[in-house]
Design an enzyme around this catalytic site. Sequence first.
Site, short mmCIF file in Angstrom:
data_model
loop_
_atom_site.label_atom_id
_atom_site.label_comp_id
_atom_site.label_asym_id
_atom_site.label_seq_id
_atom_site.Cartn_x
_atom_site.Cartn_y
_atom_site.Cartn_z
N ARG A 69 0.80 -1.31 0.06
CA ARG A 69 -0.04 0.12 -0.11
C ARG A 69 0.90 1.31 -0.05
O ARG A 69 2.09 1.17 0.66
CB ARG A 69 -0.73 -0.07 1.24
CG ARG A 69 -2.06 -0.95 1.34
CD ARG A 69 -2.87 -0.81 2.38
NE ARG A 69 -2.42 -1.12 3.64
CZ ARG A 69 -1.95 -0.52 4.42
NH1 ARG A 69 -1.85 0.96 4.49
NH2 ARG A 69 -1.48 -0.80 5.58
N HIS A 226 -11.24 -1.63 11.71
CA HIS A 226 -10.22 -2.51 11.14
C HIS A 226 -9.96 -3.62 12.36
O HIS A 226 -9.23 -3.66 13.17
CB HIS A 226 -9.06 -1.70 10.86
CG HIS A 226 -7.69 -2.27 10.31
ND1 HIS A 226 -6.36 -1.93 10.59
CD2 HIS A 226 -7.46 -3.42 9.60
CE1 HIS A 226 -5.46 -2.74 9.87
NE2 HIS A 226 -6.27 -3.60 9.24
N SER A 248 -1.56 -3.24 11.42
CA SER A 248 -0.89 -4.07 10.56
C SER A 248 0.21 -4.95 11.13
O SER A 248 0.94 -4.23 11.87
CB SER A 248 -0.56 -3.39 9.12
OG SER A 248 -1.60 -2.49 8.66
N CYS A 250 0.60 -7.14 13.30
CA CYS A 250 0.59 -7.54 14.74
C CYS A 250 -0.10 -8.82 15.16
O CYS A 250 -0.31 -9.16 16.25
CB CYS A 250 0.10 -6.34 15.78
SG CYS A 250 0.91 -5.02 15.72
N ASP A 277 -9.75 -9.14 9.43
CA ASP A 277 -9.24 -7.81 9.12
C ASP A 277 -10.41 -6.71 9.40
O ASP A 277 -9.89 -5.87 9.69
CB ASP A 277 -8.77 -7.96 7.65
CG ASP A 277 -7.83 -6.55 7.39
OD1 ASP A 277 -7.15 -6.40 8.33
OD2 ASP A 277 -7.78 -5.96 6.33
C1 OXD Z 1 -3.04 -4.20 6.49
C2 OXD Z 1 -3.63 -5.31 5.64
O1 OXD Z 1 -2.27 -3.64 5.94
O2 OXD Z 1 -4.57 -5.92 5.88
O3 OXD Z 1 -3.61 -3.92 7.41
O4 OXD Z 1 -3.07 -5.82 4.51
MN MN Z 2 -5.35 -5.07 7.75
#
Ligand code: OXD
Ligand code: MN
Length: 590
Positions: A69, A226, A248, A250, A277
């Site tokens: 990302r 999230h 992310s 963890c 997620d």
């Molecule tokens: C994140 C993912 O980056 O789920 O949180 O990919």
């Molecule tokens: Mn995520």
Amino acid sequence: MTTNKTLLAWVDECKALLKPDSVMWIDGSEEQLNKLRAEGEATGEMIKLNQEKLPGCYLHRSAVNDVARVEGRTFICTEKEEDAGPTNNWMQTQKAYDLLRPIFDGAMKGRTMYVIPYSMGPVGSKFSKIGIEITDSIYVVLSMDIMTRIGQKVLDVLGDSNDWVRGLHSKAELDEEKRYICHFPEDNAIWSVNSGYGGNVLLGKKCFALRIASNQGRREGWMAEHMLILGIEDPQGNVSYITAAFPSACGKTNLAMLIPPEVYAKKGYKVWCVGDDIAWLRIGPDGRLYAINPENGFFGVAPGTNAKSNHNALESTRKNAIFTNVVQNLDDNTVWWEGLDKNPPKNSLNWKGEVWNGDESKGKGAHPNSRFTAPAKNCPCISPEFENADGVPVSAILFGGRRAKTAPLVYQSFDWAHGVFVGSIMASETTAAATGAVGVVRRDPMAMLPFCGYNMGDYWAHWLEMGEKLGDKAPKIFNVNWFRTDDEGHFIWPGFGDNMRVLMWMLARCKGEVDAVETAIGYEPKPEDINIEGLEDVTVDTVRDLLSVDKALWEAEADGIAEFYAKFGDKLPKKLAEELQGLRDRVAKL
Ligand code: OXD
Ligand code: MN
């Protein structure tokens, strides 16, 4: 496939802008998807893997400059800057359209424009929302088929409604300098260009289900978070549900699919995964908070996933999955990544498609952010409630981060508003693996820092309002830290499946079955109330240590929070400023 006027007009508009050779509406049929798989294979976009060992599985390689990302190029585009807030990149709406339109102009010349109707959430559920993604990538079509519910059935539910999210994606030239992931919450639109990486282009996921949906939730009185969702079933068959937000990397996917340790398994406890997620949360007819997972698959990080760390995730990838940027084993045409096992394949290509042959001197075989996209229904512990259109009732909400010393193993907030404070101060310390500086605190409120599609101050106010509506039916809020280290930097708590021991204390708290100790930061377990039966290296004293709250560290923490809160000016809810003062007052007395 549809007579929806708003949709047909939009597709025409996109066609005029993108100038594709042809347009294909994705109906979701296996016949059509098979044709696309074959075409993807012919062009090299998709590599068919060993169909005996990995039936229905494919490998995809992204461009080398396009593997994650891109937060720096991700924008919330609104009329007013304050609506995006200090934690988002902002662009004024018209300016963003004017910048992006020339980049999209003619970007699909010589290509097919695919139109994917998809539903986030079970098709037709009142929780669910519909999106249409236009793309020029077969990888995107095939991945959207795994990650969401797609096809004609979605258009049938949409009917003539104008309530759908417009998602426009083109790989264009994969030019990093012209890569933009723009969200227009005021228009329910997403424009993503010059990337082919999942997190930037599977528009149902972070872009819609978090950034756009957080705006919809605020307007309509629900929440897009999230969070993983898991259920713990007791030996009598009662299931209690927990949602959990972690930054992310963890271990959300691992916690969501955990395997109960022997001490619970032998008594008949089971853990069910509803999602790993994203959670959409609404107040149900009985006044409790209900959760659905809007997704239909997992987009998991491959490295480190193995039979021990996450058996269920690995099993989920054994059929109909797409792997991105992992090692290709040329002996049997299967896949490999670091941490899968200790046998890097001797005859293999690395994630870039170069000869690698297990030679670590040539660098890692799989990219550290290599991924699998796997259907949720493959998961051995997928919840029987996964398709439940009404969602599952949430007993507890969990926040957590990666802290070496400050945060204890677990604590419970005093009440909902204090819980919102606890979520708002979530943070992780950078590890040696991540960047140069170790131990730098990155605040990541509710794990939504890169995903909240509006001003974070307004987002906290929305959380506080939801608590008022829920009243005494609100889930209890907890904070956990699996990552406390000793003076040599070793993790003290075993983690993984043993985290269930901590979840069990929380559920006992929710049911009023166990007392707690009131501390400066919240309610903590009595050390003997965490079940350590069967753990070799953990004693009651270890647990006591894991629960300690250090005055100096929490004074510094309060200063760090104050500095972070200052960014929000008068958008910071008063209640949170009061909670910070309350924390300072209690810590001063330690
Ligand atoms: C994140 C993912 O980056 O789920 O949180 O990919
Ligand atoms: Mn995520």
